[in-house]
Design an enzyme around this catalytic site. Structure first.
Site, PDB file in Angstrom:
ATOM      1  N   HIS A  78      -7.003  10.002  -7.637  1.00 39.24           N
ATOM      2  CA  HIS A  78      -6.536   8.668  -7.245  1.00 39.24           C
ATOM      3  C   HIS A  78      -5.329   8.816  -6.331  1.00 39.24           C
ATOM      4  O   HIS A  78      -4.641   9.837  -6.318  1.00 39.24           O
ATOM      5  CB  HIS A  78      -6.182   7.810  -8.469  1.00 39.24           C
ATOM      6  CG  HIS A  78      -4.805   8.065  -8.996  1.00 39.24           C
ATOM      7  ND1 HIS A  78      -3.697   7.411  -8.526  1.00 39.24           N
ATOM      8  CD2 HIS A  78      -4.355   8.924  -9.925  1.00 39.24           C
ATOM      9  CE1 HIS A  78      -2.617   7.858  -9.165  1.00 39.24           C
ATOM     10  NE2 HIS A  78      -3.002   8.774 -10.012  1.00 39.24           N
ATOM     11  N   CYS A  79      -5.094   7.751  -5.548  1.00 36.55           N
ATOM     12  CA  CYS A  79      -3.903   7.706  -4.696  1.00 36.55           C
ATOM     13  C   CYS A  79      -3.218   6.374  -4.942  1.00 36.55           C
ATOM     14  O   CYS A  79      -3.208   5.880  -6.059  1.00 36.55           O
ATOM     15  CB  CYS A  79      -4.283   7.924  -3.235  1.00 36.55           C
ATOM     16  SG  CYS A  79      -5.467   6.721  -2.609  1.00 36.55           S
ATOM     17  N   GLN A  80      -2.648   5.766  -3.909  1.00 34.31           N
ATOM     18  CA  GLN A  80      -1.978   4.484  -4.093  1.00 34.31           C
ATOM     19  C   GLN A  80      -2.969   3.323  -4.000  1.00 34.31           C
ATOM     20  O   GLN A  80      -2.958   2.431  -4.823  1.00 34.31           O
ATOM     21  CB  GLN A  80      -0.872   4.330  -3.038  1.00 34.31           C
ATOM     22  CG  GLN A  80       0.044   3.119  -3.248  1.00 34.31           C
ATOM     23  CD  GLN A  80       0.986   3.265  -4.443  1.00 34.31           C
ATOM     24  OE1 GLN A  80       1.237   4.360  -4.920  1.00 34.31           O
ATOM     25  NE2 GLN A  80       1.487   2.147  -4.950  1.00 34.31           N
ATOM     26  N   TYR A 107      -3.009   3.744  -7.795  1.00 35.27           N
ATOM     27  CA  TYR A 107      -1.834   3.466  -8.613  1.00 35.27           C
ATOM     28  C   TYR A 107      -1.389   2.007  -8.474  1.00 35.27           C
ATOM     29  O   TYR A 107      -0.850   1.428  -9.405  1.00 35.27           O
ATOM     30  CB  TYR A 107      -0.678   4.407  -8.261  1.00 35.27           C
ATOM     31  CG  TYR A 107       0.484   4.194  -9.194  1.00 35.27           C
ATOM     32  CD1 TYR A 107       0.406   4.627 -10.518  1.00 35.27           C
ATOM     33  CD2 TYR A 107       1.625   3.520  -8.791  1.00 35.27           C
ATOM     34  CE1 TYR A 107       1.443   4.394 -11.413  1.00 35.27           C
ATOM     35  CE2 TYR A 107       2.662   3.279  -9.676  1.00 35.27           C
ATOM     36  CZ  TYR A 107       2.574   3.724 -10.988  1.00 35.27           C
ATOM     37  OH  TYR A 107       3.595   3.480 -11.869  1.00 35.27           O
TER      38      TYR A 107
END
Length: 116
Positions: A78-80, A107
């Site tokens: 996952h990232c932002q 996130y």
């Protein structure tokens, strides 16, 4: 190619019960320092390929967790916001991690839902 996105609810369920989940945060260190999903490890998106190329002992020494097997069923990036996570997931899949997936909400969604 299988749909490799998972939802907040799916991730939440895995975090609650799965011993074998490996959740990889591919954001920058600056982003991670502001908050992260508990239980995740940090491998910046441009390091994913080199990290997954390490032998298991090196991977464990560097990241503190066991390197996932190629058929790891619960290997999530996952990232932002989802884009870098998708890139990392594709990279892992191209290296043979067939079941790698991306928590597409990132996130941002996590922190919204968790009330952070």
């Amino acid at each position: 190619m299988a749909n490799s996105d998972i939802s907040y609810a799916e991730l939440k369920a895995l975090l609650g019960k799965s011993e074998s989940l490996l959740l990889v945060d591919v954001r920058t260190k600056e982003e991670v320092d502001k908050g992260y999903i508990p239980g995740s490890i940090h491998i910046p998106v441009d390091s994913v390929e080199s990290a997954l190329s390490l032998d298991p002992a090196e991977f464990k020494a560097k990241y503190g967790v066991s390197k996932p097997p190629l058929d790891a069923p619960q290997f999530v990036f996952h990232c932002q916001m989802g884009r870098r996570g998708a890139m990392a997931t594709q990279k892992a899949q191209s290296m043979g991690f067939q079941k790698a997936s991306n928590y597409a909400g990132g996130y941002k969604e996590w922190s919204d839902k968790e009330g952070k």
